[in-house]
Design a protein around this motif. Structure first.
Motif, mmCIF file in Angstrom:
data_model
loop_
_atom_site.group_PDB
_atom_site.id
_atom_site.type_symbol
_atom_site.label_atom_id
_atom_site.label_comp_id
_atom_site.label_asym_id
_atom_site.label_seq_id
_atom_site.Cartn_x
_atom_site.Cartn_y
_atom_site.Cartn_z
ATOM 1 N N PRO A 1 2.845 -16.155 4.622
ATOM 2 C CA PRO A 1 4.005 -16.146 4.560
ATOM 3 C C PRO A 1 4.843 -17.042 5.006
ATOM 4 O O PRO A 1 6.102 -17.678 4.682
ATOM 5 N N HIS A 2 4.399 -17.773 6.021
ATOM 6 C CA HIS A 2 4.803 -19.142 6.563
ATOM 7 C C HIS A 2 4.870 -20.327 5.912
ATOM 8 O O HIS A 2 5.272 -21.226 6.311
ATOM 9 N N GLY A 3 3.782 -20.241 5.022
ATOM 10 C CA GLY A 3 3.517 -21.581 4.148
ATOM 11 C C GLY A 3 2.406 -22.314 4.865
ATOM 12 O O GLY A 3 2.375 -23.529 4.285
ATOM 13 N N VAL B 1 5.649 -3.117 0.199
ATOM 14 C CA VAL B 1 4.664 -3.769 -0.502
ATOM 15 C C VAL B 1 4.448 -5.466 0.042
ATOM 16 O O VAL B 1 5.682 -5.971 -0.003
ATOM 17 N N ILE B 2 3.351 -5.965 0.311
ATOM 18 C CA ILE B 2 3.149 -7.105 0.697
ATOM 19 C C ILE B 2 2.173 -7.683 -0.794
ATOM 20 O O ILE B 2 1.277 -7.244 -1.167
ATOM 21 N N ALA C 1 -10.466 -14.892 -3.577
ATOM 22 C CA ALA C 1 -9.484 -13.953 -3.736
ATOM 23 C C ALA C 1 -9.448 -12.740 -3.028
ATOM 24 O O ALA C 1 -8.588 -12.370 -2.177
ATOM 25 N N ASN C 2 -10.733 -12.291 -2.876
ATOM 26 C CA ASN C 2 -10.821 -11.114 -1.708
ATOM 27 C C ASN C 2 -10.500 -11.207 -0.546
ATOM 28 O O ASN C 2 -9.946 -10.576 0.296
ATOM 29 N N ALA C 3 -11.019 -12.634 -0.102
ATOM 30 C CA ALA C 3 -10.505 -13.068 1.282
ATOM 31 C C ALA C 3 -9.157 -13.071 1.379
ATOM 32 O O ALA C 3 -8.628 -12.818 2.468
ATOM 33 N N ALA C 4 -8.368 -13.683 0.405
ATOM 34 C CA ALA C 4 -7.048 -13.726 0.564
ATOM 35 C C ALA C 4 -6.249 -12.403 0.793
ATOM 36 O O ALA C 4 -5.246 -12.278 1.693
ATOM 37 N N SER C 5 -6.799 -11.561 -0.007
ATOM 38 C CA SER C 5 -6.218 -10.299 0.140
ATOM 39 C C SER C 5 -6.582 -9.559 1.539
ATOM 40 O O SER C 5 -5.635 -8.700 2.372
ATOM 41 N N SER C 6 -7.681 -9.759 1.982
ATOM 42 C CA SER C 6 -8.340 -9.198 3.248
ATOM 43 C C SER C 6 -7.385 -9.935 4.541
ATOM 44 O O SER C 6 -7.237 -9.309 5.702
ATOM 45 N N SER D 1 4.030 -13.123 -0.971
ATOM 46 C CA SER D 1 4.220 -13.748 -0.042
ATOM 47 C C SER D 1 3.000 -14.517 0.602
ATOM 48 O O SER D 1 3.075 -15.313 1.502
ATOM 49 N N TRP D 2 1.690 -13.995 0.364
ATOM 50 C CA TRP D 2 0.439 -14.695 0.547
ATOM 51 C C TRP D 2 -0.087 -15.259 -0.906
ATOM 52 O O TRP D 2 0.286 -14.712 -1.909
#
Length: 412
Positions: free
Chosen positions: A239-241, A185-186, A257-262, A228-229
């Protein structure tokens, strides 16, 4: 991984051809896109057709109560950086519509598929997805949808043992509970504006504690995982900051928020955040949502809101008062016939907006607005409502079939 051998048996090819013919006939008769009836016919002729069509694709499934059509579109745009994509972009999200969509994408490498929440486990079984994005679970279609806790349980059981990478919203306890049965899971901190479906712990039933953006169950220890995102203002944190700017033509925090998940999904397929986010800028409207149309000499912005969580997000992005607002609610089969959800929506957020009310259930909505002390007028139809609205752009908010009615009337 996607290959090039032809996965279709002679029977499957006949099924695809028949499905396309029926869909074309349905379109010619003016009965919509024909994708659902075409898919039904094709699956009748070959019940394994969905699995056959998916076996040469790297598949992403997207499921949620809110945001799945838009997120599917954003992921499809991002993955086009890596190869051709087939997607059910018009939102036909049950097995028949999904089968129809995949039948039209013989050259595709990726399948980006929106799936109705109730069908997720079965479609995942058939399509062997590489990635599944889970955004949120909230109350919707009260007369026929399973209670949200049951949906989360169905997801949890259906995804246990799946080889797919699950990209899941860490801020929704129901989604976290559903995804926690999976090995890979991410977690994405995508936020959760509507919290009224997640006050009790899905694991033990205890009361959920919610200090700030965090959440945990004081009784069994079930708690928010470390993402991590993350969505942070107008940026996606990877995930690298590193912080990547989000530039969208779609409005509102929910679409960020949709864009972050995408972006997290795109990274599973090797598309870097910068490339993914730049491509998402191309999306101006999704199946008519957010479109600004001209009607009777006025600018109307069309907004879809199907349930309390959706209405809450939509209120946050409309122009401030005194912008006029038209509200339209139906309760047909595709909407769910129970309108009691109207009482879960905080209509006091519309204070100061001139409001016109239309749609099959305009009187239900009028009673709700009366109780919320809102000023409004009940109108016969869109034409009358537009004539009664004071000057300026009009925000039009409608639930599912009411939105389709509006699009037909304005020629969108």
């Amino acid at each position: 991984m996607a290959g090039n051998s032809d996965p279709l048996t002679p029977r499957a090819k006949i099924a695809v051809t028949a499905g396309k013919a029926v869909a074309a006939a349905s379109r010619a008769a003016g009965r919509g896109s024909g994708s659902v009836i075409g898919g039904r016919v094709a699956l009748k002729l070959d019940p394994d057709l969905l699995a056959r069509l998916a076996q040469n694709l790297d598949v992403v499934l997207v499921s949620a109560t809110n945001g799945k059509t838009t997120t599917t579109r954003l992921i499809a745009e991002a993955l086009r950086a890596a190869g051709p994509v087939v997607s059910n972009a018009l939102g036909a999200n049950m097995p028949a519509g999904i089968t129809s969509a995949l039948a039209g994408g013989s050259e595709a490498r990726y399948g980006v598929i929106e799936v109705d929440e109730k069908y997720l486990a079965g479609v995942a079984r058939d399509t062997d997805p590489k990635c599944i994005a889970l955004l949120n679970l909230s109350r919707d279609q009260l007369d026929r949808a399973a209670e949200t806790r049951m949906l989360a349980e169905n997801w949890r059981e259906g995804l246990a043992g799946s080889k797919a990478v699950i990209v899941a919203n860490a801020d929704d306890p129901l989604v976290v509970w559903a995804a926690s049965s999976s090995a890979n899971v991410i977690w994405v901190a995508a936020g959760q504006m509507w919290k009224d479906d997640a006050w009790s712990c899905p694991s033990c039933g205890g009361v959920m504690q919610r200090p700030g953006d965090d959440w945990f169950c004081g009784e069994c220890g079930f708690r928010r995982p470390t993402p991590s995102w993350a969505l942070s203002g107008d940026h996606v944190l990877d995930p690298h900051g590193s912080a990547w700017p989000i530039h969208l033509q779609l409005p509102g925090r929910a679409n960020k928020a949709n864009a972050a998940s995408s972006a997290a999904v795109a990274a599973v397929f090797g598309v870097p955040p910068q490339v993914a986010l730049e491509r998402m800028y191309q999306v101006q409207a999704v199946a008519g949502r957010y479109d600004v149309v001209q009607f009777q000499g006025r600018d109307l912005r069309l907004l879809l809101a199907k349930n309390p969580a959706g209405w809450l997000e939509t209120f946050s992005l409309i122009d401030p008062p005194p912008t006029p607002v038209i509200l339209s609610v139906n309760a047909r089969g595709a909407d769910g016939t129970d309108t009691s959800w109207l009482w879960d929506v905080d209509y006091t957020r519309l204070t100061g907006h001139p409001i016109c009310v239309i749609g099959d259930r305009k009187l239900d909505l009028a009673v709700r607005l009366e109780v919320a002390n809102q000023q409004f007028q009940v109108c016969e139809n869109l034409d009358q409502a537009v004539q009664l609205c004071p000057p300026g752009r009009i925000e039009v908010i409608a639930n599912y079939t009411a939105f389709q009615d509006l699009r037909r009337r304005v020629g969108n």
